[in-house]
Motif scaffolding. Structure first.
Motif, PDB file in Angstrom:
ATOM      1  N   THR A 135     -12.698  15.002 -33.366  1.00  0.00           N
ATOM      2  CA  THR A 135     -11.658  16.048 -33.961  1.00  0.00           C
ATOM      3  C   THR A 135     -10.344  15.795 -33.747  1.00  0.00           C
ATOM      4  O   THR A 135      -9.868  15.858 -32.334  1.00  0.00           O
ATOM      5  N   VAL A 136      -9.542  15.566 -34.341  1.00  0.00           N
ATOM      6  CA  VAL A 136      -7.973  15.487 -34.595  1.00  0.00           C
ATOM      7  C   VAL A 136      -7.601  16.518 -35.361  1.00  0.00           C
ATOM      8  O   VAL A 136      -7.075  15.917 -36.071  1.00  0.00           O
ATOM      9  N   GLY A 137      -6.007  16.823 -34.784  1.00  0.00           N
ATOM     10  CA  GLY A 137      -5.653  17.602 -34.624  1.00  0.00           C
ATOM     11  C   GLY A 137      -4.396  16.703 -36.146  1.00  0.00           C
ATOM     12  O   GLY A 137      -3.976  17.067 -37.160  1.00  0.00           O
ATOM     13  N   GLN A 138      -3.489  16.344 -35.596  1.00  0.00           N
ATOM     14  CA  GLN A 138      -2.026  15.062 -35.434  1.00  0.00           C
ATOM     15  C   GLN A 138      -2.532  13.750 -35.178  1.00  0.00           C
ATOM     16  O   GLN A 138      -2.817  13.392 -33.255  1.00  0.00           O
ATOM     17  N   ALA A 139      -2.131  12.986 -35.265  1.00  0.00           N
ATOM     18  CA  ALA A 139      -1.603  11.835 -35.278  1.00  0.00           C
ATOM     19  C   ALA A 139      -0.779  10.605 -35.775  1.00  0.00           C
ATOM     20  O   ALA A 139      -0.438  10.865 -36.660  1.00  0.00           O
ATOM     21  N   GLY A 140       0.128   9.930 -34.661  1.00  0.00           N
ATOM     22  CA  GLY A 140       1.347   9.100 -34.984  1.00  0.00           C
ATOM     23  C   GLY A 140       1.135   7.777 -35.291  1.00  0.00           C
ATOM     24  O   GLY A 140       2.718   7.057 -36.092  1.00  0.00           O
ATOM     25  N   SER A 141      -0.260   7.350 -35.627  1.00  0.00           N
ATOM     26  CA  SER A 141      -0.405   6.259 -35.857  1.00  0.00           C
ATOM     27  C   SER A 141      -2.024   5.578 -36.060  1.00  0.00           C
ATOM     28  O   SER A 141      -2.287   6.266 -36.866  1.00  0.00           O
ATOM     29  N   PHE A 142      -1.997   4.006 -35.441  1.00  0.00           N
ATOM     30  CA  PHE A 142      -3.716   3.485 -36.211  1.00  0.00           C
ATOM     31  C   PHE A 142      -4.727   5.047 -35.719  1.00  0.00           C
ATOM     32  O   PHE A 142      -4.566   5.103 -33.839  1.00  0.00           O
ATOM     33  N   VAL A 143      -5.553   5.164 -36.235  1.00  0.00           N
ATOM     34  CA  VAL A 143      -6.695   6.010 -35.609  1.00  0.00           C
ATOM     35  C   VAL A 143      -8.439   5.043 -35.888  1.00  0.00           C
ATOM     36  O   VAL A 143      -8.194   5.074 -37.529  1.00  0.00           O
ATOM     37  N   SER A 144      -8.589   5.557 -35.259  1.00  0.00           N
ATOM     38  CA  SER A 144     -10.120   4.178 -34.820  1.00  0.00           C
ATOM     39  C   SER A 144     -11.183   5.483 -34.505  1.00  0.00           C
ATOM     40  O   SER A 144     -11.250   5.606 -33.214  1.00  0.00           O
ATOM     41  N   VAL A 145     -12.021   5.646 -35.022  1.00  0.00           N
ATOM     42  CA  VAL A 145     -13.317   6.673 -35.000  1.00  0.00           C
ATOM     43  C   VAL A 145     -14.874   6.253 -34.949  1.00  0.00           C
ATOM     44  O   VAL A 145     -14.734   5.850 -36.501  1.00  0.00           O
ATOM     45  N   HIS A 146     -15.252   6.309 -34.062  1.00  0.00           N
ATOM     46  CA  HIS A 146     -16.978   5.750 -34.150  1.00  0.00           C
ATOM     47  C   HIS A 146     -17.544   7.345 -34.004  1.00  0.00           C
ATOM     48  O   HIS A 146     -17.273   7.087 -32.882  1.00  0.00           O
ATOM     49  N   THR A 147     -18.411   7.888 -34.411  1.00  0.00           N
ATOM     50  CA  THR A 147     -19.413   8.590 -33.849  1.00  0.00           C
ATOM     51  C   THR A 147     -20.940   7.977 -34.505  1.00  0.00           C
ATOM     52  O   THR A 147     -21.140   8.282 -35.206  1.00  0.00           O
ATOM     53  N   GLY A 148     -21.727   8.794 -33.514  1.00  0.00           N
ATOM     54  CA  GLY A 148     -23.830   8.030 -33.768  1.00  0.00           C
ATOM     55  C   GLY A 148     -23.456   9.381 -34.941  1.00  0.00           C
ATOM     56  O   GLY A 148     -24.988   8.617 -35.710  1.00  0.00           O
ATOM     57  N   GLY A 149     -23.379  10.578 -35.208  1.00  0.00           N
ATOM     58  CA  GLY A 149     -24.052  10.952 -35.974  1.00  0.00           C
ATOM     59  C   GLY A 149     -23.606  12.492 -36.468  1.00  0.00           C
ATOM     60  O   GLY A 149     -23.953  13.016 -37.020  1.00  0.00           O
ATOM     61  N   GLY A 150     -21.815  12.845 -35.285  1.00  0.00           N
ATOM     62  CA  GLY A 150     -21.739  13.688 -35.471  1.00  0.00           C
ATOM     63  C   GLY A 150     -20.452  14.183 -36.897  1.00  0.00           C
ATOM     64  O   GLY A 150     -19.925  12.936 -37.171  1.00  0.00           O
ATOM     65  N   GLN A 151     -19.691  14.666 -36.818  1.00  0.00           N
ATOM     66  CA  GLN A 151     -19.014  15.486 -37.733  1.00  0.00           C
ATOM     67  C   GLN A 151     -17.297  14.654 -37.459  1.00  0.00           C
ATOM     68  O   GLN A 151     -17.084  14.719 -36.641  1.00  0.00           O
ATOM     69  N   ILE A 152     -16.383  14.005 -38.187  1.00  0.00           N
ATOM     70  CA  ILE A 152     -15.195  13.816 -38.402  1.00  0.00           C
ATOM     71  C   ILE A 152     -14.233  14.890 -39.089  1.00  0.00           C
ATOM     72  O   ILE A 152     -14.084  14.642 -40.611  1.00  0.00           O
ATOM     73  N   ASP A 153     -13.979  15.546 -38.611  1.00  0.00           N
ATOM     74  CA  ASP A 153     -12.588  15.755 -38.389  1.00  0.00           C
ATOM     75  C   ASP A 153     -11.153  15.016 -38.277  1.00  0.00           C
ATOM     76  O   ASP A 153     -10.817  15.022 -37.154  1.00  0.00           O
ATOM     77  N   PHE A 154      -9.886  15.392 -39.350  1.00  0.00           N
ATOM     78  CA  PHE A 154      -9.111  15.023 -39.211  1.00  0.00           C
ATOM     79  C   PHE A 154      -7.649  15.949 -39.546  1.00  0.00           C
ATOM     80  O   PHE A 154      -7.892  16.174 -41.427  1.00  0.00           O
ATOM     81  N   GLY A 155      -6.717  16.409 -39.169  1.00  0.00           N
ATOM     82  CA  GLY A 155      -6.092  17.270 -39.736  1.00  0.00           C
ATOM     83  C   GLY A 155      -4.628  16.161 -40.785  1.00  0.00           C
ATOM     84  O   GLY A 155      -4.858  16.021 -41.925  1.00  0.00           O
TER      85      GLY A 155
END
Length: 610
Positions: free
Chosen positions: A274-294
């Motif tokens: 979970t990431v609320g805010q990001a100001g640049s490049f974002v790379s995320v990886h999870t083996g099976g969970g949920q991904i949430d971006f603001g």
């Protein structure tokens, strides 16, 4: 008319009373069943477990402490093979010293205890770089005794000190740290306050570094005034506001971050991200969970082995991939590549308009692909692009579009096979390709379902902020770029009913206790609905002359979603269409005595042949 309404409400309440009395009778019978009076019945009492290995009970202990003079802005180094470490700051204006207290404890007895305590080695000294404290239990002392041993360090440092801590076994806890922090434990937890000053400093002015590492515990840090690197072998990672870059890696726990000012590299073997805010490049990886971006003011690359992906707004290019989960993108301003092996993809594509131009264009070639799920895309009316949609195994009914898009479609006239549709919007532009093996593709304009989008955005916002609040972090604001009609609007409790309606209040309380929800008259329920779509008449049912009513029992959850609980009546050929429509509905939650409760009601559709 008034008599009919009164009669309907009377029957509805009478049915509720009858149902609740049946439930009450069943509960009473279970409470006074013969088993409750069985001969020799005894109450099981849980006894507290004995913990002889815990410190503080019939143990021998020793305390060593000291004060070392130093200068503010230097570094504390604590190295120990055993023990928890707690770091605090001196009061503002205090003389620049390092105060330390080391509590040593063992469960050994008599002379053996004293030998063990005396053999513990503790060294503390001032150096040109700051203060060094080391503690260790000599190996021969450890081998000669089977006793257990506990050590706890408490150290107070000047306000702008940097901290380096390494322990082979134990938690590390710090308050605010004015300088940098390097905290490492072999298996304990790490909990840190603000690192890099009492307030987050501007990323361009200073980049204090925080490096946190544990082989298996949890990591939580409030704010970091520069770059953050965190690793845990399996626990969660929670970070508040990170002014610089973030590299967060977990062997399987959740990762949550409120705000990341720089680049972000987040990875977990299986937890949610979970990431609320990001100001640049974002790379995320999870083996099976949920991904949430603001909100992401940069580009995104996200991949999950099976969970869903929900993104509120991304200004730059986006690549997202799920191995079966759904993908929901409520604000896409740049080029997008989205793929899932089986879930539904729903995307609102709305690039920012170029200065002085009435048209908007994609940031580059874009593609949405699903193995078996549907693809639903909402486009601005002034988009210049080339649309290319393909369903590999379907018919012409598998691609639906607003008539103003002027799709040219090719597909099998009988049976199923590849279906292909193209359109050139406003002279054309970057390609937008849509691909699915067997799902449906639907193209609409953004202004066609405004209420649905706003509802999904608020659901995502509530879910994201709930996760941040669970960790004690500040919730993030709604992205202004998302373009909601009223960004500050929040669901409001319903106005209180007439105080004289005692029967309604009594029924609500009784039903909520027994069922965990409240029943509502179908007409009252429809007034609660804020967004609805009517079901499409299935073509096969029309050709077969199938018609009639479909009645569903539905539940409105506290977050406004409408769920279908069961089918009460209806032709099987019509039921799926009714369920698909209701699943897209949204409704206002019901408030009872200041709390939201689930609502149960029924919905009826009449499929008429024309």
């Amino acid at each position: 008319m008034r008599n009919r309404i009164f009669h309907r409400e009377f029957l509805f309440r009478a049915r509720r009373v009858a149902l609740l009395f049946v439930l009450a009778a069943g509960l009473s019978a279970s409470q006074f069943s013969p088993a409750a009076f069985a001969s020799g019945a005894k109450e099981t009492v849980a006894l507290p477990a004995e913990n002889p290995g815990e410190p503080g009970s019939q143990h021998t202990s020793a305390v060593r402490n000291g004060v070392l003079e130093t200068k503010d802005g230097l570094t504390l180094r604590v190295t120990t093979d055993l023990g928890a470490v707690k770091i605090t700051q001196l009061d503002a204006g205090a003389a620049p010293v390092v105060r330390y207290t080391v509590h040593i404890e063992t469960d050994a007895r008599g002379p053996a205890a004293m030998r063990l305590l005396n053999n513990y080695s503790l060294k503390a000294s001032s150096t040109a770089a700051g203060v060094e404290i080391t503690g260790s239990l000599p190996s021969q002392a450890a081998r000669s005794s089977n006793a257990q041993f506990w050590v706890q360090f408490e150290v107070a440092v000047p306000r702008n000190y940097s901290v380096v801590v390494s322990t082979e076994a134990g938690d590390i806890t710090t308050g605010d740290i004015g300088g940098t922090a390097s905290l490492k434990t072999q298996g304990g937890n790490i909990f840190a306050g603000r690192i890099g000053g009492s307030e987050i400093r501007e990323f361009s002015r200073a980049r204090p570094l925080a490096k946190l590492e544990t082989e298996g515990g949890h990591i939580k840090v409030l704010d970091v005034g520069g770059d953050l690197t965190a690793f845990t072998g399996g626990g969660f990672i929670d970070a508040g506001n990170i002014a610089g870059d973030a590299s967060l890696h977990s062997g399987g726990g959740h990762i949550r971050a409120g705000k990341i000012g720089g680049r972000a590299d987040l990875e977990t073997a299986g937890g949610n991200i979970t990431v609320g805010q990001a100001g640049s490049f974002v790379s995320v990886h999870t083996g099976g969970g949920q991904i949430d971006f603001g909100e992401v003011r940069g580009s995104v690359r996200a991949q999950t082995g099976g969970g869903g992906i929900h993104v509120m707004y991304v200004s730059g290019p986006m690549e997202v991939e799920s191995n079966g989960g759904s993908i929901c993108l409520t604000g896409v301003a740049g080029a997008v590549q989205a793929a899932t092996s089986g879930g539904t993809i729903r995307a609102w594509i709305n690039p920012e308009a170029a200065s002085g131009s009435g048209l908007v264009r994609l940031g580059g070639a874009s593609q949405l692909a699903s193995g078996t799920g549907d693809i639903i895309v909402y486009l601005p009316r002034n988009l210049a692009a080339n649309i290319d949609a393909t369903v590999l195994n379907g018919n012409e009914r598998h691609i639906e579009a607003d008539a103003a898009l002027h799709l040219t479609m090719q597909g099998p006239t009988n049976g199923s096979g590849p279906v292909h549709a193209v359109a050139v919007l406003h002279g054309g532009g970057a390609p937008l390709k849509l691909r699915t093996m067997g799902g449906k593709i639907r193209l609409q304009f953004i202004d066609a379902e405004v209420a649905l989008r706003e509802s999904l955005v608020r659901e995502q916002m509530d879910r994201l902020n709930k996760r941040l609040l669970e960790t004690g972090f500040t919730p993030v604001p709604l992205p202004l770029a998302i373009g909601l009609a009223n960004p500050q609007a929040q669901p409001q409790p319903e106005p209180p009913k007439n105080a004289t309606d005692w029967l309604e209040d009594w029924l609500n309380d009784l039903e909520r206790k027994f069922r965990g929800s409240i029943s509502e008259d179908p007409d009252d329920f429809l007034r609660r609905v804020t967004y609805r779509t009517d079901p499409s008449y299935p073509a096969l049912a029309q050709r077969a002359g199938i018609h009639g009513f479909v009645r569903l029992q539905v539940r409105v959850t506290k977050d406004g979603r409408v769920e279908v609980q069961k089918v009460l009546e209806g032709e099987p050929a019509l039921v799926d269409a009714a369920i698909d429509a209701v699943k897209r509905w949204r409704a206002k939650p019901k408030w009872v005595k200041g709390k939201q409760v689930d609502v149960i009601s029924t919905v009826t559709f009449n499929f008429l042949l024309r």
